[in-house]
Design an enzyme around this catalytic site. Structure first.
Site, PDB file in Angstrom:
ATOM      1  N   MET A  77       0.849  -1.199   0.000  1.00  0.00           N
ATOM      2  CA  MET A  77       0.000   0.000   0.000  1.00  0.00           C
ATOM      3  C   MET A  77       0.884   1.248   0.000  1.00  0.00           C
ATOM      4  SD  MET A  77      -3.414  -0.926   2.106  1.00  0.00           S
ATOM      5  CE  MET A  77      -2.743  -0.763   3.748  1.00  0.00           C
ATOM      6  N   LYS A 100       4.687 -10.083   9.155  1.00  0.00           N
ATOM      7  CA  LYS A 100       4.195  -9.013  10.032  1.00  0.00           C
ATOM      8  C   LYS A 100       2.669  -9.053  10.067  1.00  0.00           C
ATOM      9  CE  LYS A 100       3.719  -4.679  11.679  1.00  0.00           C
ATOM     10  NZ  LYS A 100       2.334  -4.416  11.314  1.00  0.00           N
ATOM     11  N   GLU A 146      11.832  -0.588   5.195  1.00  0.00           N
ATOM     12  CA  GLU A 146      12.752  -1.711   5.001  1.00  0.00           C
ATOM     13  C   GLU A 146      12.039  -3.070   4.997  1.00  0.00           C
ATOM     14  OE1 GLU A 146      13.435   0.943   6.787  1.00  0.00           O
ATOM     15  OE2 GLU A 146      15.540   1.526   6.611  1.00  0.00           O
ATOM     16  N   HIS A 200       9.172  -3.646   3.382  1.00  0.00           N
ATOM     17  CA  HIS A 200       8.838  -3.792   1.955  1.00  0.00           C
ATOM     18  C   HIS A 200      10.109  -4.053   1.131  1.00  0.00           C
ATOM     19  CE1 HIS A 200       5.660  -0.778   3.360  1.00  0.00           C
ATOM     20  NE2 HIS A 200       4.925  -1.789   2.954  1.00  0.00           N
TER      21      HIS A 200
HETATM   22  P1  AMP Z   1       1.466  -2.859   3.486  1.00  0.00           P
HETATM   23  O1  AMP Z   1       2.045  -1.843   2.552  1.00  0.00           O
HETATM   24  O2  AMP Z   1       1.490  -2.442   4.915  1.00  0.00           O
HETATM   25  O3  AMP Z   1       0.150  -3.401   3.018  1.00  0.00           O
HETATM   26  O4  AMP Z   1       2.459  -4.093   3.442  1.00  0.00           O
HETATM   27  C1  AMP Z   1       2.850  -4.676   2.222  1.00  0.00           C
HETATM   28  C2  AMP Z   1       3.577  -5.956   2.512  1.00  0.00           C
HETATM   29  O5  AMP Z   1       4.712  -5.678   3.319  1.00  0.00           O
HETATM   30  C3  AMP Z   1       2.701  -6.951   3.284  1.00  0.00           C
HETATM   31  O6  AMP Z   1       2.933  -8.255   2.782  1.00  0.00           O
HETATM   32  C4  AMP Z   1       3.207  -6.790   4.695  1.00  0.00           C
HETATM   33  O7  AMP Z   1       3.038  -7.950   5.484  1.00  0.00           O
HETATM   34  C5  AMP Z   1       4.679  -6.506   4.470  1.00  0.00           C
HETATM   35  N1  AMP Z   1       5.250  -5.822   5.628  1.00  0.00           N
HETATM   36  C6  AMP Z   1       4.741  -4.754   6.277  1.00  0.00           C
HETATM   37  N2  AMP Z   1       5.502  -4.435   7.345  1.00  0.00           N
HETATM   38  C7  AMP Z   1       6.505  -5.343   7.381  1.00  0.00           C
HETATM   39  C8  AMP Z   1       7.623  -5.557   8.253  1.00  0.00           C
HETATM   40  N3  AMP Z   1       7.859  -4.770   9.309  1.00  0.00           N
HETATM   41  N4  AMP Z   1       8.454  -6.595   7.980  1.00  0.00           N
HETATM   42  C9  AMP Z   1       8.228  -7.393   6.907  1.00  0.00           C
HETATM   43  N5  AMP Z   1       7.202  -7.241   6.046  1.00  0.00           N
HETATM   44  C10 AMP Z   1       6.350  -6.224   6.278  1.00  0.00           C
END
Ligand code: AMP
Length: 298
Positions: A24, A143, A29, A31
């Site tokens: 999103m 996460k 780090e 991502h």
């Molecule tokens: P988001 O942009 O928050 O929807 O996250 C995109 C992807 O990044 C999802 O698969 C999340 O699980 C992953 N993600 C978000 N935060 C972390 C983190 N701290 N460590 C590893 N992966 C993450």
């Protein structure tokens, strides 16, 4: 790296093997780790950036979600992406979808319980990304442990020809799990937020000492969050990695998940627990050795 806005453009040309990293945006780090892993595995790395309105329960939360396309494009390129798929809303939802997807059971507890409809919205957007981009592999963070279970089941149940890969959580030096939402935390809230990872770390130590009872592990994590006046616990649950159902004890690979409100920000964290050579081994992921790029550029 090219920034494209339509599914047709993402599919153009000879791509070889394709890895997708759905996000999103407002990259950090966590991502970037997914993008690097994707880079190592595949010929073409596509990062998608779409703030999916279907998965938000509250308009204010959606409106407050941080966005900066130029920043994200630079970071995705540095991490090795070939394409940034940043569709306008019309490309994703020209019409309000009439199709709904419910991954029964998986989306009922924890996040599902506190955010009605959230996982149905996640399921639709992930199905659309998999169908429209046709990746060979898709990378997700542990996460969002419950989301990872849901996406894995969705891929298998609907026979998407994709391998779903989960990666460990990336944390700040002090243990706070990286999240784009962390930028909303004040200094004091940032301190209170540490109670989540501290509670999970305490529970992880108990697992290493042989504790397997869910109620005991949940209580250890809960006590840390409850002791922090700035954090308001929503749930702490030991759940199965296979179907996100609540477990009475460690008997299958699991994760201990916690969610809490800190100020107006909602935070989630978890520790994965796998059986290795007959013993339960907790995995909290890894910590950066300097402040994350959420607090200024690298
Ligand atoms: P988001 O942009 O928050 O929807 O996250 C995109 C992807 O990044 C999802 O698969 C999340 O699980 C992953 N993600 C978000 N935060 C972390 C983190 N701290 N460590 C590893 N992966 C993450």
């Amino acid at each position: 790296m090219r920034t494209v806005a339509t599914f047709a453009d993402v599919r153009k040309g000879d791509r070889g093997s394709v890895a997708l990293v759905p996000t999103m945006g407002y990259l950090h780090e966590g991502h970037l780790d997914l993008i690097s892993a994707a880079r190592r595995s595949s010929d073409t790395v596509v990062v998608s950036l779409f703030v999916n309105p279907l998965q938000f329960n509250e308009d204010v939360d959606l409106a407050a979600y941080p966005q900066d396309l130029a920043r994200d494009a630079a970071l995705a390129e540095q991490a090795g992406a070939d394409m940034l798929f940043a569709p306008p809303i019309e490309e994703m939802y020209a019409e309000q979808p009439l199709t709904s997807i419910t991954v029964a059971g998986v989306g009922e507890l924890m996040e599902g319980d506190h955010r009605p409809g959230h996982f149905d919205g996640v399921a639709v957007v992930v199905a659309k990304l998999l169908a429209g981009i046709q990746p060979d592999r898709a990378y997700f963070g542990r996460k969002d442990a419950q989301q990872l279970v849901l996406v894995t089941r969705l891929g298998a149940d609907l026979s998407f020809p994709v391998e779903i890969i989960g990666r460990p959580t990336i944390r700040e030096r002090d243990g706070l799990a990286l999240s784009s939402r962390n930028i909303h935390l004040s200094e004091a809230e940032r301190g209170a937020a540490l109670s989540l990872s501290a509670g999970l770390a305490a529970a992880a130590s108990a697992v290493e000492e042989g504790e397997t009872d869910a109620a005991t592990l949940e209580e250890i994590a809960r006590a840390r969050v409850d002791a922090e006046p700035g954090a308001h616990l929503e749930y702490v649950t030991l759940a199965s990695q296979a179907d996100a159902s609540a477990l009475p004890a460690l008997e299958v690979p699991a994760f201990l998940a916690v969610a809490a409100g800190v100020g107006t920000t909602r935070l989630m964290d978890n520790v994965h627990i796998d059986r290795v050579d007959g013993t339960w081994v907790p995995d909290l992921g890894s910590r950066l050795d300097r402040p994350s790029i959420l607090y200024g550029e690298a």
